[in-house]
Scaffold this motif. Structure first.
Motif, PDB file in Angstrom:
ATOM      1  N   ILE A   1      53.088 115.720  25.594  1.00  0.00           N
ATOM      2  CA  ILE A   1      51.829 116.433  25.815  1.00  0.00           C
ATOM      3  C   ILE A   1      50.788 115.854  24.879  1.00  0.00           C
ATOM      4  O   ILE A   1      51.107 115.436  23.754  1.00  0.00           O
ATOM      5  N   THR A   2      49.547 115.795  25.337  1.00  0.00           N
ATOM      6  CA  THR A   2      48.462 115.277  24.511  1.00  0.00           C
ATOM      7  C   THR A   2      48.050 116.345  23.497  1.00  0.00           C
ATOM      8  O   THR A   2      47.745 117.476  23.874  1.00  0.00           O
ATOM      9  N   VAL A   3      48.063 115.992  22.219  1.00  0.00           N
ATOM     10  CA  VAL A   3      47.684 116.923  21.158  1.00  0.00           C
ATOM     11  C   VAL A   3      46.444 116.390  20.441  1.00  0.00           C
ATOM     12  O   VAL A   3      46.151 115.192  20.506  1.00  0.00           O
ATOM     13  N   PRO A   4      45.679 117.254  19.767  1.00  0.00           N
ATOM     14  CA  PRO A   4      44.537 116.781  18.978  1.00  0.00           C
ATOM     15  C   PRO A   4      44.997 115.763  17.938  1.00  0.00           C
ATOM     16  O   PRO A   4      46.081 115.911  17.362  1.00  0.00           O
ATOM     17  N   TRP A   5      44.177 114.743  17.703  1.00  0.00           N
ATOM     18  CA  TRP A   5      44.564 113.681  16.774  1.00  0.00           C
ATOM     19  C   TRP A   5      44.898 114.223  15.387  1.00  0.00           C
ATOM     20  O   TRP A   5      45.787 113.725  14.715  1.00  0.00           O
TER      21      TRP A   5
ATOM     22  N   ASN B   1      50.360 114.487  12.953  1.00  0.00           N
ATOM     23  CA  ASN B   1      51.323 114.416  11.844  1.00  0.00           C
ATOM     24  C   ASN B   1      52.332 115.554  11.865  1.00  0.00           C
ATOM     25  O   ASN B   1      53.212 115.624  11.014  1.00  0.00           O
ATOM     26  N   LYS B   2      52.235 116.440  12.858  1.00  0.00           N
ATOM     27  CA  LYS B   2      53.177 117.557  12.978  1.00  0.00           C
ATOM     28  C   LYS B   2      54.252 117.288  14.025  1.00  0.00           C
ATOM     29  O   LYS B   2      55.176 118.090  14.185  1.00  0.00           O
ATOM     30  N   PHE B   3      54.127 116.171  14.776  1.00  0.00           N
ATOM     31  CA  PHE B   3      54.993 115.941  15.923  1.00  0.00           C
ATOM     32  C   PHE B   3      55.650 114.561  15.874  1.00  0.00           C
ATOM     33  O   PHE B   3      55.238 113.684  15.121  1.00  0.00           O
TER      34      PHE B   3
ATOM     35  N   GLN C   1      49.393 108.101  10.034  1.00  0.00           N
ATOM     36  CA  GLN C   1      48.344 107.458  10.828  1.00  0.00           C
ATOM     37  C   GLN C   1      48.911 107.137  12.209  1.00  0.00           C
ATOM     38  O   GLN C   1      49.540 106.110  12.408  1.00  0.00           O
ATOM     39  N   ALA C   2      48.691 108.025  13.155  1.00  0.00           N
ATOM     40  CA  ALA C   2      49.276 107.858  14.483  1.00  0.00           C
ATOM     41  C   ALA C   2      48.523 106.814  15.311  1.00  0.00           C
ATOM     42  O   ALA C   2      47.309 106.672  15.198  1.00  0.00           O
ATOM     43  N   LYS C   3      49.266 106.106  16.156  1.00  0.00           N
ATOM     44  CA  LYS C   3      48.676 105.128  17.075  1.00  0.00           C
ATOM     45  C   LYS C   3      48.412 105.759  18.444  1.00  0.00           C
ATOM     46  O   LYS C   3      47.760 105.173  19.296  1.00  0.00           O
ATOM     47  N   SER C   4      48.964 106.948  18.650  1.00  0.00           N
ATOM     48  CA  SER C   4      48.847 107.642  19.934  1.00  0.00           C
ATOM     49  C   SER C   4      48.835 109.140  19.649  1.00  0.00           C
ATOM     50  O   SER C   4      49.215 109.580  18.569  1.00  0.00           O
ATOM     51  N   ASN C   5      48.359 109.917  20.613  1.00  0.00           N
ATOM     52  CA  ASN C   5      48.420 111.377  20.452  1.00  0.00           C
ATOM     53  C   ASN C   5      49.293 112.009  21.537  1.00  0.00           C
ATOM     54  O   ASN C   5      49.088 113.146  21.949  1.00  0.00           O
TER      55      ASN C   5
ATOM     56  N   PHE D   1      53.003 116.009  30.550  1.00  0.00           N
ATOM     57  CA  PHE D   1      52.887 117.388  31.023  1.00  0.00           C
ATOM     58  C   PHE D   1      51.464 117.867  30.725  1.00  0.00           C
ATOM     59  O   PHE D   1      50.971 117.725  29.604  1.00  0.00           O
ATOM     60  N   ASN D   2      50.808 118.455  31.731  1.00  0.00           N
ATOM     61  CA  ASN D   2      49.398 118.837  31.577  1.00  0.00           C
ATOM     62  C   ASN D   2      49.158 120.343  31.502  1.00  0.00           C
ATOM     63  O   ASN D   2      48.018 120.779  31.443  1.00  0.00           O
TER      64      ASN D   2
END
Length: 374
Positions: free
Chosen positions: A156-160, A164-166, A186-190, A241-242
């Motif tokens: 699932i898309t999460v706020p940037w 760091n929680k997932f 420092q994530a490369k994707s969300n 999943f949307n």
């Protein structure tokens, strides 16, 4: 003992302590925590299985399972009381070499090889019992098969700012997973893992056995199994999943998710007749609002008696609100008795608590959610 072969079975991880929920999980497992006025958290995952046509579910329990076991029973509310398949409680057990707790999510599945093997499935769906969402797993299975995937992870898309929680999935243009990062700084994707996996059973079986023999392993899907599969070039895809999805692992997020149900644009939609959320329901009389009672934007359940004022609240069965009492923006769990001239705001009141007359419950200084136990 061999049983009827199943194309897919679900293994539902429901042994979590949920320590961040504080007093809510002192006596019960996190999946058994009440939610939404008449449900428990695990009802959503079990209902998803039933609605998706998955009729064989192993529920892996560990921490304080009594209330959870009692709630699930033989699975009748979810149409999982079946002779061949249905729901089965899988607790840690004593073997010839002794007994022990599950060492991690992967070890929990490994310890129940015998349960899975008797159905000889092509696919195994691994789920968590502590998230709020509605999802058709059959569509994810179709996606898995279309891509000839060996492992598919729902994301699932999460706020940037929350990445760091997932566990974060980095994918290519074909949605194939090329990298997995556990709670990156420092994530490369969300694209965040939802903790929902479909595996080809033969592939998963091999990796679980290898992981079990690795003494340095955490025996965890996110930390070990998924990275090991990626390292070996296993065909692994992300499934986006949307819909609505919430990890209710903290007091604040549990309160927020309950409050989401009261919004007019609520996307979870408990009133969808095509995707019902089933639960074990107590027998109570209808709720009653007296001549002095006022209710706005709230969910009221059977057995509630309202003499005071209730605004933007979720009330479970058997709640009583006394005269001249005002309850705002709160979650009131089963059989709570609120006296007269009481003021409650932004709180979760746990089951069977008695609130004396003239009590004020509110965190005016920090505006945080207040959790009240007996």
């Amino acid at each position: 003992m061999s049983r009827e072969k199943k194309e897919i079975i679900a293994m539902l991880l429901a042994g979590g302590q949920g320590s961040r929920l504080n007093m809510l999980t002192e006596k019960i497992a996190k999946p058994a925590v009440p939610f939404g006025g008449k449900y428990r958290i695990i009802d959503f995952t079990l209902s998803n299985c039933s609605n998706s046509g998955i009729d064989t579910v192993g529920v892996l329990t560990q921490y304080r399972p009594l209330e959870l076991n009692r709630h699930i029973g033989i699975g009748s509310p979810w149409d999982l009381d079946r002779k061949d398949g249905g729901v089965t409680i899988l607790a840690p057990f004593m073997g010839a070499e002794g007994g022990r707790w599950y060492k991690g999510t992967a070890n929990a599945i490994y310890e129940n090889f015998h349960f899975i093997e008797q159905y000889d499935p092509e696919y195994v769906l691994v789920l968590s019992g502590d998230h709020i969402y509605k999802m058709d797993y059959s569509l994810m299975l179709d996606y898995h098969k279309e891509r000839a995937s060996e492992a598919t992870i729902a994301v699932i898309t999460v706020p940037w700012e929350d990445t760091n929680k997932f566990g974060i999935m980095n994918v290519d243009d074909e949605s194939r997973i090329v990298e997995f990062e556990e709670k990156p700084k420092q994530a490369k994707s969300n694209l965040a893992s939802m903790g929902i996996y479909i595996f080809n059973w033969k592939t998963l079986r091999r990796y679980l056995a290898e992981d079990e023999s690795d003494r340095k392993s955490h025996h965890d899907f996110g930390k070990n199994i998924i990275p090991n599969m990626l390292h070996d070039g296993i065909s692994m895809y992300s499934y986006v999943f949307n819909g609505y999805w919430k990890d209710v692992g903290e007091v604040k997020s549990l309160w927020e998710s309950n409050m989401d149900l009261l919004k007019e644009d609520n996307t979870l939609d408990l009133y969808d007749r095509n995707w019902k959320i089933y639960s074990k329901n107590p027998v109570n009389p209808p709720h009653y609002i007296s001549s002095t009672g006022k209710v706005k934007s709230s969910l009221l359940n059977e057995g509630c008696v309202i003499h005071g004022e209730v605004n933007n609240c979720v009330l479970f069965p058997g709640v009583e609100v006394g005269r001249n009492s005002i309850v705002n923006d709160s979650v009131i769990m089963p059989d709570v008795k609120i006296g007269e001239n009481v003021s409650i705001r932004k709180s979760i009141i746990m089951s069977k608590v008695i609130i004396p007359d003239f009590t004020v419950i509110e965190d005016r200084e920090n505006n945080e959610v207040v959790l009240i136990n007996e």
